[in-house]
Write a protein that holds these residues in place. Structure first.
Motif, mmCIF file in Angstrom:
data_model
loop_
_atom_site.group_PDB
_atom_site.id
_atom_site.type_symbol
_atom_site.label_atom_id
_atom_site.label_comp_id
_atom_site.label_asym_id
_atom_site.label_seq_id
_atom_site.Cartn_x
_atom_site.Cartn_y
_atom_site.Cartn_z
ATOM 1 N N PHE A 148 52.176 37.480 33.420
ATOM 2 C CA PHE A 148 51.359 37.711 34.607
ATOM 3 C C PHE A 148 50.489 38.941 34.400
ATOM 4 O O PHE A 148 50.752 39.774 33.522
ATOM 5 C CB PHE A 148 52.220 37.865 35.865
ATOM 6 N N VAL A 149 49.431 39.036 35.207
ATOM 7 C CA VAL A 149 48.587 40.232 35.256
ATOM 8 C C VAL A 149 49.066 41.085 36.417
ATOM 9 O O VAL A 149 49.290 40.575 37.526
ATOM 10 C CB VAL A 149 47.104 39.859 35.436
ATOM 11 N N GLY A 150 49.227 42.366 36.170
ATOM 12 C CA GLY A 150 49.618 43.290 37.228
ATOM 13 C C GLY A 150 48.537 44.328 37.457
ATOM 14 O O GLY A 150 48.153 45.036 36.514
ATOM 15 N N TRP A 151 48.026 44.403 38.685
ATOM 16 C CA TRP A 151 47.007 45.401 39.036
ATOM 17 C C TRP A 151 47.697 46.628 39.634
ATOM 18 O O TRP A 151 48.466 46.513 40.607
ATOM 19 C CB TRP A 151 46.019 44.824 40.039
ATOM 20 N N TYR A 152 47.425 47.786 39.070
ATOM 21 C CA TYR A 152 48.035 49.023 39.572
ATOM 22 C C TYR A 152 47.435 49.375 40.926
ATOM 23 O O TYR A 152 46.219 49.393 41.093
ATOM 24 C CB TYR A 152 47.810 50.157 38.572
#
Length: 712
Positions: free
Chosen positions: A231-235
């Protein structure tokens, strides 16, 4: 001009459908072993002005090929009737059994349905499970992914405010009045996404644990073996910034085991998106860019070898493309973009004034164009080929025609956008300023072999417009000293029936500012040309498709370089096209396009005769505290952004100096302001500032306010 005529023209154009997704399946017929059958199912979107909403419908084509040469299409059978798609938020076909998973909205509930060839196999009420909030169906976070065994589904939803281990402050669960951040424009209410898995056999759903507390997960897909997910995780610390149209947000690629163990697979201070797993499960590609700076940029394609765990660059950033060369990657990868042999990746991207279809070979890293549209020099006109007579019910029959598929019509397509590639069959959406979107198919062949494209169904109508692309070189005094030698472009669309006194010109400016007007179908442009106007769509320096240097050249130069570029493009068009009337020039645009429109009115008050601006940026200094992308307000004015920035007199003065409000007192032309009351990016108060200035000076101005204003 008669208002009913104008309404009728735009109503007709708005109702023309556009494809949004497609799926390919294939089968062999036991009774006809010499044939192979491919089925292409496409989903389309269409505006219905009676309902005041957009409709979706599906359509299926059958393609017949020889078994001995399965990549040579023998016949395309006529499609069956269109079927309405109602209430679907997400849908996905399983690769083996052909099961169809649908997340559907039914009143206040969201249902997960599984369909097979016999009908509805299973239905789960996700809302009744109370495991999470609403399922995300947007293009940024949303996903629906089948496991390899096709017994599990993966999706992203809003975290339940009452769930255990909530990362928000405890007061958020006790006091509903406490402010809860979300991800900005078009993502209102989407704050804390979670990854969810539903077991189709037991009907149980669960939220995966182990996602780092300082990231918001999205774009999830199963890893090989279905015991972990990518998955992509946005901070989101220290606070969230607007995410829509922003490829510069700090994010990372993660792998999460179902047991809860999570690891980061990408670099730390980068922006990533669009992870795509190869068909053999050996390689994961994704897009990567820089953090902050321009909120849209030229991206690189990274490839992660899942066995060696080594990452390398497959397609690099293009700083300064040569004319005719590949100009870089600027947009999201479709969910299916791999060749069957896992050695090639297909994608579409901006390239100067076009949108083109490309393939990159993993072995050579060579990028090649797959479209059959000749990218001709500027000033070459593209009238449509001789058309069939029009049916009697169409408006302005002398302007648009029914068309038949021909090799000549394919050469007029200015835009090629990949919808999907499955089993090496590519489905692309093609259009041009005079031709609405249509689907074409072609097999991905060996290197050096040209693709044989077939049109599934020609567009219902085509328009007898002329269009051309213009290459524009700024005068020496406007050259950017840091990025010298850059040029830019524009697309000019004209009616074939010219006015004896000259054709009035509408200058159409895109927003962004880092976006593009490709030579593709645009119903606003088509409507204006149908009504007798010529339209010039300008891709000023800073637009995508001209390399990263062009994008960077606009930093700190808004309100000057982009304004002068548009004016120079207009003068170039007028000088090279004597059929245009220089005394009747209007300008339109939205967001940053509205910003430029209002600048042009104030800086060239005797040149433009009218303006229509949608949610324009009028005063960047006052916008600073209300926009969901506060970082861009600093960057655009030439300042570095950090989360702890506090505006200074220097920053505010620079933003004010670059804003149209400083030239507002010189505006003479009538102005129409269209302001969306719920716009998170450009507050409607921006337009009101200009409205009050013009009203105080007795200038003609009209303010149209809508709580939700749709613009395509």
């Amino acid at each position: 001009m008669d208002s009913e005529l104008i309404t009728g023209v735009f109503a007709e154009l708005c109702g023309l459908p556009a494809p949004v997704s497609a799926h390919v399946s294939s089968e062999e017929l036991p009774e006809l072993p010499e044939l192979r059958v491919y089925k292409v199912t496409a989903e389309w979107s269409q505006s219905d002005l009676v309902r005041g909403s957009r409709l979706r419908f599906s359509q299926q084509w059958t393609l017949i090929a020889d078994s001995n040469d399965p990549r040579s299409i023998r016949t395309v059978l006529p499609p069956g009737p269109c079927a309405a798609v109602s209430g679907e938020l997400l849908s996905e076909l399983s690769p083996i059994q052909g099961l169809r998973a649908v997340v559907r909205e039914m009143g206040s509930h969201q249902l997960l349905e599984i369909w097979d060839c016999h009908g509805l196999r299973k239905c789960l009420n996700l809302s009744a499970l109370k495991m999470h909030g609403r399922v995300y169906d947007d293009a940024l976070f949303g996903c629906l992914s089948w496991s390899e065994c096709e017994n599990k589904l993966l999706y992203v939803a809003e975290k339940s405010k009452n769930s255990a281990g909530d990362s928000e402050e405890p007061a958020c669960r006790k006091d509903q009045s406490v402010y809860r951040e979300d991800w900005g424009e078009a993502l209102s209410g989407k704050s804390v996404p979670v990854i969810c898995v539903v077991d189709l056999q037991s009907g149980a759903a669960r939220v995966l644990q182990g996602v780092p507390a300082d990231v918001s997960p999205g774009q999830a897909l199963w890893a090989p073996g279905s015991q972990s997910v990518f998955f992509v995780g946005w901070y989101h610390e220290p606070f969230r910034l607007g995410l829509k149209f922003c490829s510069n947000r700090r994010s990372a690629l993660f792998k999460l085991d179902l047991s809860g163990h999570c690891e980061c697979l990408s670099g730390d201070n980068v922006s990533v998106s669009c992870p795509r797993l190869s068909p053999d499960g050996s390689v994961l590609i994704y897009l990567q860019g820089k953090v902050f700076g321009p909120h849209n940029q030229c991206l690189c394609v990274q490839q992660l070898d899942l066995k060696s765990r080594k990452t390398s660059t497959l397609v690099d950033v293009v700083n300064r493309p040569q004319p005719g060369d590949f100009a870089g990657v600027y947009e999201a990868l479709p969910s299916r973009c791999w060749s069957a042999d896992a050695q090639r990746v297909v994608f579409s991207s901006s390239c100067r004034n076009w949108k083109d279809l490309f393939m990159v070979d993993r072995r050579s890293k060579k990028v090649t164009s797959l479209s059959d549209t000749p990218r001709v020099p500027a000033e070459s006109y593209f009238p449509h080929p001789p058309p069939l007579p029009p049916p009697p019910h169409h408006l302005h029959q002398e302007h648009h025609r029914e068309v038949e598929d021909s090799s000549e019509s394919s050469k007029a397509f200015g835009s090629w956008k990949l919808v999907t590639v499955q089993r090496d069959l590519m489905v692309v959406c093609c259009s041009s300023p005079n031709t609405p979107p249509t689907l074409r198919v072609g097999f991905l062949l060996s290197e050096g072999e040209a693709v044989s494209w077939r049109t599934l169904q020609p567009p219902v109508v085509s328009f007898d417009f002329q269009w051309t692309v213009l290459d524009v070189t700024p005068p020496p005094e406007e050259d950017n000293s840091l990025y010298s030698g850059l040029d830019f472009g524009a697309v000019l669309v004209k009616p074939s029936l010219l006015h004896e006194t000259g054709t009035p010109l509408v200058v159409f400016i895109h927003g962004g500012p880092h976006s593009q007007f490709p030579a593709e179908w645009n119903y606003t442009t088509a409507g204006l040309v149908e009504l007798g106007f010529a339209v010039l769509m300008v891709n000023y320096r800073g637009s995508t498709g001209f390399g990263q240097d062009s994008i960077l050249s606009l930093i700190g130069q808004i309100g000057s370089q982009d304004v002068k570029d548009v004016q120079w493009a207009v003068l170039t068009a007028l000088q090279s096209n004597k059929t245009l009337d220089p005394e009747r020039v209007a300008v339109i645009g939205g967001s940053h396009g509205g910003f430029l429109s209002c600048h042009l009115l104030g800086q060239y008050p005797d040149f433009y005769r009218a303006c229509a601006a949608r949610n324009p940026v009028i005063n960047a200094a006052t916008l600073l505290g209300t926009s969901d992308i506060v970082d861009w307000r600093y960057t655009s004015a030439g300042f570095q952004f950090s989360y702890d920035n506090i505006p200074t007199a220097e920053v505010l003065a620079a933003m004010l100096e670059k804003s149209p409000i400083t030239h507002a007192a010189k505006i003479k032309a009538p102005v129409l302001l269209m302001l969306g009351g719920k716009d998170r990016r450009v507050s409607p108060h921006q337009g009101l500032e200009l409205y009050k200035v013009l009203k105080s000076r007795g200038s003609p101005v009209r303010y149209d306010r809508a709580l939700i204003y749709h613009w395509s």
